[in-house]
Scaffold this active site. Structure first.
Site, mmCIF file in Angstrom:
data_model
loop_
_atom_site.group_PDB
_atom_site.id
_atom_site.type_symbol
_atom_site.label_atom_id
_atom_site.label_comp_id
_atom_site.label_asym_id
_atom_site.label_seq_id
_atom_site.Cartn_x
_atom_site.Cartn_y
_atom_site.Cartn_z
ATOM 1 N N HIS A 1 -27.131 -39.966 28.280
ATOM 2 C CA HIS A 1 -27.099 -41.407 28.533
ATOM 3 C C HIS A 1 -25.653 -41.911 28.562
ATOM 4 O O HIS A 1 -25.226 -42.544 29.531
ATOM 5 C CB HIS A 1 -27.900 -42.136 27.445
ATOM 6 C CG HIS A 1 -27.932 -43.620 27.602
ATOM 7 N ND1 HIS A 1 -28.972 -44.284 28.196
ATOM 8 C CD2 HIS A 1 -27.028 -44.583 27.263
ATOM 9 C CE1 HIS A 1 -28.724 -45.586 28.220
ATOM 10 N NE2 HIS A 1 -27.546 -45.798 27.653
ATOM 11 N N GLU A 2 -24.918 -41.591 27.517
ATOM 12 C CA GLU A 2 -23.536 -42.099 27.448
ATOM 13 C C GLU A 2 -22.664 -41.436 28.514
ATOM 14 O O GLU A 2 -21.742 -42.057 29.038
ATOM 15 C CB GLU A 2 -22.957 -41.897 26.047
ATOM 16 C CG GLU A 2 -23.750 -42.566 24.918
ATOM 17 C CD GLU A 2 -24.062 -44.048 25.128
ATOM 18 O OE1 GLU A 2 -23.298 -44.721 25.860
ATOM 19 O OE2 GLU A 2 -25.080 -44.529 24.578
ATOM 20 N N HIS B 1 -22.954 -43.466 31.601
ATOM 21 C CA HIS B 1 -22.023 -44.609 31.549
ATOM 22 C C HIS B 1 -20.597 -44.139 31.862
ATOM 23 O O HIS B 1 -19.859 -44.783 32.602
ATOM 24 C CB HIS B 1 -22.028 -45.221 30.142
ATOM 25 C CG HIS B 1 -23.189 -46.124 29.834
ATOM 26 N ND1 HIS B 1 -23.445 -47.256 30.565
ATOM 27 C CD2 HIS B 1 -24.137 -46.081 28.857
ATOM 28 C CE1 HIS B 1 -24.517 -47.877 30.037
ATOM 29 N NE2 HIS B 1 -24.950 -47.180 29.020
ATOM 30 N N GLU C 1 -25.891 -49.801 33.094
ATOM 31 C CA GLU C 1 -27.063 -49.165 32.503
ATOM 32 C C GLU C 1 -27.816 -48.324 33.546
ATOM 33 O O GLU C 1 -28.465 -47.343 33.209
ATOM 34 C CB GLU C 1 -27.974 -50.244 31.891
ATOM 35 C CG GLU C 1 -28.971 -49.756 30.878
ATOM 36 C CD GLU C 1 -28.357 -49.188 29.595
ATOM 37 O OE1 GLU C 1 -27.140 -49.396 29.346
ATOM 38 O OE2 GLU C 1 -29.077 -48.518 28.855
HETATM 39 ZN ZN ZN Z 1 -26.602 -47.690 27.790
#
Ligand code: ZN
Length: 506
Positions: free
Chosen positions: A262-263, A266, A301
């Site tokens: 997830h990160e 980003h 996101e």
């Molecule tokens: Zn996030």
């Protein structure tokens, strides 16, 4: 010459905001608890300096000159877009009285402490006065910022420009219509196995595997690093230094792995922005006063969700990478195969806590928060009615009875920091990820890459259509250019329906 001086001036604003981000990263990753009080002052000082530098007479003079110098260029030229964004940001900040900013910052610093104690004691009444004041301040803020239809629109503008209560209504309706019946069917079906994910996975091996997978997606370690924190996050100090964190549970392996993916999603947005935009307004959120390359919180996101869920939780990902998982955790996955693993990491389990929610139930946590926040801001819901309203929505969406406010209305940190209007971007990100991914995989090289764990074609597509542009285009401009449509929930709903129908046989 005016334009060059203007750019250098904006570079200084970006420097100040990056310095603030570094202090923030340090506070969350390295700082001993004793540093908290003075660090809060240092961060506040840098915020004030950045804002003052932006709205100063000198900056406005340089902006006037830069506008005059570039007026012959087309409106969509980088130079004109930068001038327009700086003009809008200066106007925005000048509309908000300094004492209001100050009061909100002070409330935020008291609020965190009150909230932490109230949450620990599951005592909503202890936090309610702070929340009353937060709502009042944000309502006041909305009046100064300005809006057409709903005061909540003004508050969302900072995080998701262009999004309004009116645009979210049909979006949420499509998600409820598309996902609630699926959720009801899944509740009746036998769940996939997850016992093997609860084996003792050593901490170091988890970190190493998470970072290896992040690097495989394209996260450039010569411009990045991974640490552990209580709450995972990504932060960049220009595209040249983009850091991520994750958290480890030795008996729940998906937490750190999907946290990393997830990160890393980003981080890719930040690392692959056009280098020419470094230190410019196109790498600076001048409204939120935050150094970032992504154009909105929702757009950001979309990249984290895309790499975490569409890539990392796909069957193709585990067919191609399961051997690496086995090798990373000797003896722990020998009796499991890629198919069982894929099913396990996609288990749906409705719960109380947003940050622990699975892919299918996550948006229900967001919809309830957005509905509640907008009702608080327009006065149709009172703070005292909040726990009841919250629990009713959890019952309606997830069929659960909230046992106490710690697992309900007190769980999120957001309101304690004085912020309202920050939630919609999570769902916008999910929807946008579905739309971008659905378009990208129609490219034969992207689809072929995914089947053999070669993520370079996908990263190339995302970089070309999203990352590279930094903050040059609005979120919807990006979407139209990349997919031919504005925000559209259909591909996201179809993705969830297809995946979960298959896993649960419903
Ligand atoms: Zn996030």
């Amino acid at each position: 010459m005016g334009y060059a001086a203007f750019l250098e001036r904006m570079g200084e604003v970006n420097d100040l905001l990056n310095a603030k981000s570094i202090l923030n990263w340090d506070a969350r990753v390295m700082m001993p608890p004793g540093g908290a009080e003075t660090r809060a002052k240092q961060l506040a000082t840098l915020s004030v300096l950045a804002r003052d530098h932006l709205v100063a007479d000198r900056t406005r003079h340089l902006l006037d000159e830069a506008e005059a110098e570039t007026q012959g260029l087309p409106p969509e030229s980088i130079e004109r877009v930068m001038c327009a964004q700086v003009r809008e940001a200066i106007d925005y900040h000048l509309r908000i009285p300094a004492d209001l900013q100050q009061r909100r910052a002070e409330l935020g610093s008291i609020g965190q402490d009150v909230w932490a104690k109230a949450r620990a004691a599951s005592d909503f009444a202890a936090f309610a006065p702070i929340l009353e004041e937060t709502v009042a301040l944000n309502r006041e803020m909305a009046e100064h910022i300005g809006y057409d239809a709903h005061p909540y629109d003004a508050l969302m503008h900072r995080f998701e420009p262009g999004e309004t209560v009116a645009t979210l209504k049909p979006l949420f309706q499509s998600l409820r219509d598309g996902l609630l019946p699926l959720l009801r069917r899944i509740a009746e079906a036998p769940p996939p196995r997850i016992d093997f994910l609860q084996r003792p996975f050593p901490k170091e091996a988890q970190l190493a595997f998470g970072l290896k997978m992040a690097a495989k997606l394209g996260y450039d370690l010569s411009r990045g690093r991974l640490d552990t924190t209580v709450h995972p996050f990504e932060v960049s100090f220009t595209r040249q230094d983009v850091r991520i964190t994750t958290r480890i549970n030795e008996n729940w392996m998906p937490m750190s792995l999907f946290g990393c993916l997830h990160e890393a999603g980003h981080a890719l947005y930040e690392q692959y922005a056009d280098p020419a935009f470094t230190r410019t307004p196109l790498a600076t959120d001048l409204i939120g006063l935050y150094a970032v390359n992504g154009v909105s919180f929702g757009a950001h996101e979309s990249q984290s969700r895309l790499f975490e869920n569409h890539v990392g939780r796909s069957r193709a990902f585990w067919e191609a990478n399961f051997g690496e998982a086995r090798a990373a955790f000797p003896g722990l996955l020998d009796d499991i195969d890629a198919e069982i693993f894929w099913r396990g990491v996609n288990r749906v389990s409705p719960g109380f806590i947003r940050v622990e929610a699975d892919e299918l139930t996550y948006d229900f946590h967001i919809m309830l928060r957005v509905d509640i926040e907008s009702a608080l801001i327009d006065g149709s819901l009172r703070v005292s009615e909040l726990p009841e309203a919250w629990n009713a929505k959890i019952r309606e969406y997830l069929g659960l009875e909230v046992p106490n406010d710690r697992l309900g209305v007190l769980q999120d940190v957001h309101w304690s920091s004085g912020q309202i209007g920050t939630f919609c971007n999570y769902t916008i990100g999910n929807v946008m990820a579905g739309q971008l991914y659905g378009t990208a995989v129609r490219e034969p090289s992207v689809a072929a890459g995914l089947a053999v764990a070669d993520y370079a074609p996908l990263l190339g597509w995302m970089t070309g259509h999203v990352h590279r542009h930094g903050r040059r285009h609005s979120r919807d401009e990006l979407l139209v250019q990349a997919t031919g449509r504005r925000l559209d929930p259909a591909p996201y709903v179809a993705h969830l329906q297809n995946k979960y129908s298959e896993i649960y046989g419903v």
